[in-house]
Write a protein that holds these residues in place. Structure first.
Motif, PDB file in Angstrom:
ATOM      1  N   VAL A 317      68.646  -0.536   9.003  1.00  0.00           N
ATOM      2  CA  VAL A 317      69.502  -0.288  10.164  1.00  0.00           C
ATOM      3  C   VAL A 317      70.526  -1.406  10.307  1.00  0.00           C
ATOM      4  O   VAL A 317      71.706  -1.164  10.586  1.00  0.00           O
ATOM      5  CB  VAL A 317      68.645  -0.167  11.450  1.00  0.00           C
ATOM      6  N   ASP A 318      70.069  -2.626  10.116  1.00  0.00           N
ATOM      7  CA  ASP A 318      70.943  -3.799  10.188  1.00  0.00           C
ATOM      8  C   ASP A 318      72.092  -3.668   9.192  1.00  0.00           C
ATOM      9  O   ASP A 318      73.252  -3.960   9.503  1.00  0.00           O
ATOM     10  CB  ASP A 318      70.106  -5.048   9.899  1.00  0.00           C
ATOM     11  N   ARG A 319      71.769  -3.224   7.973  1.00  0.00           N
ATOM     12  CA  ARG A 319      72.805  -3.078   6.944  1.00  0.00           C
ATOM     13  C   ARG A 319      73.840  -2.040   7.365  1.00  0.00           C
ATOM     14  O   ARG A 319      75.029  -2.178   7.071  1.00  0.00           O
ATOM     15  CB  ARG A 319      72.167  -2.666   5.615  1.00  0.00           C
ATOM     16  N   ARG A 320      73.408  -1.025   8.095  1.00  0.00           N
ATOM     17  CA  ARG A 320      74.311   0.067   8.473  1.00  0.00           C
ATOM     18  C   ARG A 320      75.142  -0.271   9.715  1.00  0.00           C
ATOM     19  O   ARG A 320      76.348  -0.003   9.742  1.00  0.00           O
ATOM     20  CB  ARG A 320      73.512   1.350   8.710  1.00  0.00           C
ATOM     21  N   VAL A 321      74.506  -0.852  10.740  1.00  0.00           N
ATOM     22  CA  VAL A 321      75.210  -1.056  12.014  1.00  0.00           C
ATOM     23  C   VAL A 321      75.372  -2.519  12.391  1.00  0.00           C
ATOM     24  O   VAL A 321      76.013  -2.837  13.391  1.00  0.00           O
ATOM     25  CB  VAL A 321      74.489  -0.307  13.160  1.00  0.00           C
ATOM     26  N   GLY A 322      74.777  -3.433  11.600  1.00  0.00           N
ATOM     27  CA  GLY A 322      74.853  -4.845  11.931  1.00  0.00           C
ATOM     28  C   GLY A 322      73.664  -5.297  12.761  1.00  0.00           C
ATOM     29  O   GLY A 322      72.923  -4.482  13.320  1.00  0.00           O
ATOM     30  N   PRO A 323      73.466  -6.608  12.884  1.00  0.00           N
ATOM     31  CA  PRO A 323      72.276  -7.116  13.576  1.00  0.00           C
ATOM     32  C   PRO A 323      72.317  -7.001  15.099  1.00  0.00           C
ATOM     33  O   PRO A 323      71.271  -6.955  15.739  1.00  0.00           O
ATOM     34  CB  PRO A 323      72.235  -8.588  13.148  1.00  0.00           C
ATOM     35  N   MET A 324      73.513  -6.964  15.695  1.00  0.00           N
ATOM     36  CA  MET A 324      73.595  -7.001  17.161  1.00  0.00           C
ATOM     37  C   MET A 324      72.848  -5.844  17.839  1.00  0.00           C
ATOM     38  O   MET A 324      72.044  -6.076  18.759  1.00  0.00           O
ATOM     39  CB  MET A 324      75.050  -7.029  17.616  1.00  0.00           C
ATOM     40  N   PRO A 325      73.064  -4.579  17.459  1.00  0.00           N
ATOM     41  CA  PRO A 325      72.323  -3.490  18.122  1.00  0.00           C
ATOM     42  C   PRO A 325      70.812  -3.623  17.973  1.00  0.00           C
ATOM     43  O   PRO A 325      70.058  -3.311  18.907  1.00  0.00           O
ATOM     44  CB  PRO A 325      72.843  -2.223  17.421  1.00  0.00           C
ATOM     45  N   VAL A 326      70.371  -4.095  16.801  1.00  0.00           N
ATOM     46  CA  VAL A 326      68.935  -4.271  16.579  1.00  0.00           C
ATOM     47  C   VAL A 326      68.372  -5.306  17.544  1.00  0.00           C
ATOM     48  O   VAL A 326      67.316  -5.112  18.162  1.00  0.00           O
ATOM     49  CB  VAL A 326      68.668  -4.701  15.121  1.00  0.00           C
ATOM     50  N   ILE A 328      69.589  -6.281  20.506  1.00  0.00           N
ATOM     51  CA  ILE A 328      69.621  -5.803  21.897  1.00  0.00           C
ATOM     52  C   ILE A 328      68.452  -4.862  22.184  1.00  0.00           C
ATOM     53  O   ILE A 328      67.756  -4.995  23.202  1.00  0.00           O
ATOM     54  CB  ILE A 328      70.960  -5.105  22.198  1.00  0.00           C
ATOM     55  N   VAL A 329      68.218  -3.912  21.299  1.00  0.00           N
ATOM     56  CA  VAL A 329      67.124  -2.954  21.490  1.00  0.00           C
ATOM     57  C   VAL A 329      65.778  -3.671  21.505  1.00  0.00           C
ATOM     58  O   VAL A 329      64.921  -3.420  22.374  1.00  0.00           O
ATOM     59  CB  VAL A 329      67.154  -1.861  20.399  1.00  0.00           C
ATOM     60  N   ILE A 372      54.868  -5.131  20.061  1.00  0.00           N
ATOM     61  CA  ILE A 372      55.327  -6.512  19.931  1.00  0.00           C
ATOM     62  C   ILE A 372      55.529  -6.860  18.460  1.00  0.00           C
ATOM     63  O   ILE A 372      56.524  -7.500  18.086  1.00  0.00           O
ATOM     64  CB  ILE A 372      54.325  -7.487  20.582  1.00  0.00           C
ATOM     65  N   GLY A 373      54.586  -6.452  17.620  1.00  0.00           N
ATOM     66  CA  GLY A 373      54.733  -6.712  16.190  1.00  0.00           C
ATOM     67  C   GLY A 373      55.973  -6.058  15.618  1.00  0.00           C
ATOM     68  O   GLY A 373      56.725  -6.668  14.848  1.00  0.00           O
ATOM     69  N   ALA A 374      56.208  -4.794  15.999  1.00  0.00           N
ATOM     70  CA  ALA A 374      57.362  -4.054  15.492  1.00  0.00           C
ATOM     71  C   ALA A 374      58.674  -4.656  15.987  1.00  0.00           C
ATOM     72  O   ALA A 374      59.586  -4.976  15.198  1.00  0.00           O
ATOM     73  CB  ALA A 374      57.263  -2.587  15.911  1.00  0.00           C
ATOM     74  N   ALA A 375      58.794  -4.825  17.305  1.00  0.00           N
ATOM     75  CA  ALA A 375      60.034  -5.355  17.875  1.00  0.00           C
ATOM     76  C   ALA A 375      60.242  -6.817  17.502  1.00  0.00           C
ATOM     77  O   ALA A 375      61.368  -7.241  17.215  1.00  0.00           O
ATOM     78  CB  ALA A 375      60.013  -5.201  19.399  1.00  0.00           C
ATOM     79  N   ILE A 447      75.814 -10.969  26.051  1.00  0.00           N
ATOM     80  CA  ILE A 447      77.096 -10.401  26.486  1.00  0.00           C
ATOM     81  C   ILE A 447      78.267 -11.165  25.872  1.00  0.00           C
ATOM     82  O   ILE A 447      79.301 -10.587  25.543  1.00  0.00           O
ATOM     83  CB  ILE A 447      77.192 -10.417  28.033  1.00  0.00           C
ATOM     84  N   TRP A 448      78.117 -12.475  25.676  1.00  0.00           N
ATOM     85  CA  TRP A 448      79.214 -13.317  25.193  1.00  0.00           C
ATOM     86  C   TRP A 448      79.182 -13.541  23.683  1.00  0.00           C
ATOM     87  O   TRP A 448      79.957 -14.353  23.166  1.00  0.00           O
ATOM     88  CB  TRP A 448      79.175 -14.660  25.915  1.00  0.00           C
ATOM     89  N   VAL A 449      78.329 -12.819  22.982  1.00  0.00           N
ATOM     90  CA  VAL A 449      78.208 -12.997  21.529  1.00  0.00           C
ATOM     91  C   VAL A 449      79.050 -11.953  20.802  1.00  0.00           C
ATOM     92  O   VAL A 449      78.905 -10.757  21.045  1.00  0.00           O
ATOM     93  CB  VAL A 449      76.734 -12.893  21.083  1.00  0.00           C
TER      94      VAL A 449
END
Length: 457
Positions: A317-326, A328-329, A372-375, A447-449
């Protein structure tokens, strides 16, 4: 390093995560941490302290030990990163800190309940933890060198973290199947603890230290075989004064790079919250829900499997959309799970009463552990990749030193807050509540990243 094939370099780098993960899995979270708290609380109860107060006090001691170690790491992490960048050499430092890992973990063998010393147990635990954390600074800084395509670094980071989780899982399974005795005196598969480990002196549990040390020594071999310093040939003479001046200059320049500064601040809080959950999860289950060390270990297996699977998935997912969305979720999920955990008691969940003797609290805690392990796994892998986007490419090891600083500058805060809250309330359950606030602060600072950082062209 260029003489090595890319595949070998990547797999060699993966093996650091595989080799070092048992310190987190076996020692920090699922075996030695609960053993420390259980042994100390039993000793305090034997001295006349009330049961709940003794368990809260044992959790507080563990928290203070982590707080002191965290302060030490926070002070030296950015300095070491700057030294590595200035000298161009990383491997000698990794050798040094690997030795600290080995000695610190192996020495935990001498923590038998009969002559248990809180000071020495925490001292050797701290030596090993410092070795692992400092070695991680230097190994993380190799990540940008592993592929010329920045988009691939998220996948590599996620796969490396997943590989480490698998290593931790296998080490934990070995511990539970061959060494750790259940209340009936045998392991989970009905065997007597290997090598005739004495359960009365908790040798079957204390072996976790030497096991982690040997595991690390063996599986670091591929890392050292396939890793080379790229700038070793033109390495500069190590000048501490120049290094410190460069570091001070970097710190003063942080306000000029608001995205980097905001990310360091954000990760400082949410990683500290995550470490709080990892560090006190097993202790919490043992004290609040009355689990055995073996049950905590099984709980760990569930959490690790979830972490490994979602590290691998999040890397894609990171490769497709970048690390930021990962990121935040994952942080959002951890806020909710933290609130859930604080409300779990043998009699209620989310302040809703349940029937006496119900196994729902145990089942809920198992599910929370898996989440917790997954996230947590996905968050750490994407956070490492995000740092490569926020950092100045010319000062990458120093940046990871600052990243370690951001992860450790308040690492004393979570254990200290948990220790203080545990002592004030006399409750293990309420004692872990500060992690909720840490996650929320980290989420707000995102928010500021900028997703691609200040140095992107």
């Amino acid at each position: 390093m260029s003489a090595m094939s890319k595949r070998k370099r990547i797999w060699g780098w993966y093996f650091f995560d595989w080799a070092s993960q048992p310190y987190n899995t076996l020692i920090l979270t699922f075996i030695f941490g609960p053993y420390f708290a259980g042994t100390l609380s039993d000793n305090l109860i034997a001295e006349g302290m009330a049961k709940d107060a003794a368990r809260a006090q044992a959790q507080a001691y563990w928290g203070w030990g982590l707080a002191v170690t965290g302060i030490f790491i926070a002070l030296l992490a950015p300095v070491l990163g700057a030294i590595a960048d200035n000298s161009g050499r990383k491997l000698p430092w990794i050798w040094l800190f690997s030795l600290m890992y080995f000695v610190g973990s192996a020495a935990l063998w001498w923590t038998a309940p009969q002559d248990f010393s809180v000071l020495w147990a925490l001292f050797f635990f701290g030596i090993g933890l410092i070795g692992m954390e400092f070695a991680t600074i230097f190994t993380n800084s190799y990540l940008p060198e592993l592929d010329d395509d920045p988009a691939e670094l998220g996948r590599i980071s996620g796969s490396g973290w997943a590989f480490g989780y698998v290593g931790g899982l296998i080490a934990l399974v070995i511990m539970l199947l061959l060494f750790q005795a259940t209340p009936n005196g045998t392991t989970l598969i009905g065997l007597n603890p290997l090598f005739g480990m004495d359960t009365a002196s908790k040798a079957d549990t204390r072996i976790v230290g030497p096991l982690s040390a040997i595991w690390f020594a063996v599986f670091m071999i591929p890392f050292f075989l396939f890793t080379r310093d790229t700038h070793a040939a033109d390495a500069k003479r190590l000048v501490i004064g120049d290094t410190l001046r460069t570091l001070v200059k970097t710190l003063k320049g942080l306000p000029k790079h608001p995205s980097l500064m905001a990310y360091l601040g954000s990760s400082m809080f949410y990683r500290d919250g995550l470490n709080g959950l990892y560090t006190f999860g097993g202790i919490y289950a043992l004290g609040v829900l009355g689990w055995t060390v073996t049950q905590v270990g099984i709980f760990g297996i569930v959490a690790i499997i979830a972490g490994a699977v979602f590290c691998w998935i999040s890397g894609r997912v990171d490769r497709r959309v970048g690390p930021m969305p990962v990121i935040i979720v994952c942080v959002s999920v951890l806020v909710f799970v933290s609130i859930l955990i604080v409300t779990i008691t043998p009699q209620s969940i989310l302040f809703i009463s349940i029937s006496e003797g119900s196994n729902l609290p145990d089942v809920t805690f198992f599910i929370a552990g898996a989440v917790i392990g997954a996230a947590g796994g996905a968050l750490q892998a994407s956070s490492r990749n995000m740092m490569t986007r926020q950092a100045n490419p010319e000062r990458i090891t120093e940046a990871f030193g600052l990243y370690a600083l951001s992860g450790k500058a308040t690492s004393f805060l979570a254990p200290a807050l948990i220790a203080i809250t545990s002592q004030i309330t006399g409750s293990q359950r309420l004692g872990v509540s500060p992690v909720v606030g840490l996650f929320i602060i980290g989420l707000i600072l995102l928010i500021w990243v900028k997703p691609k950082g200040d140095f992107s062209k």
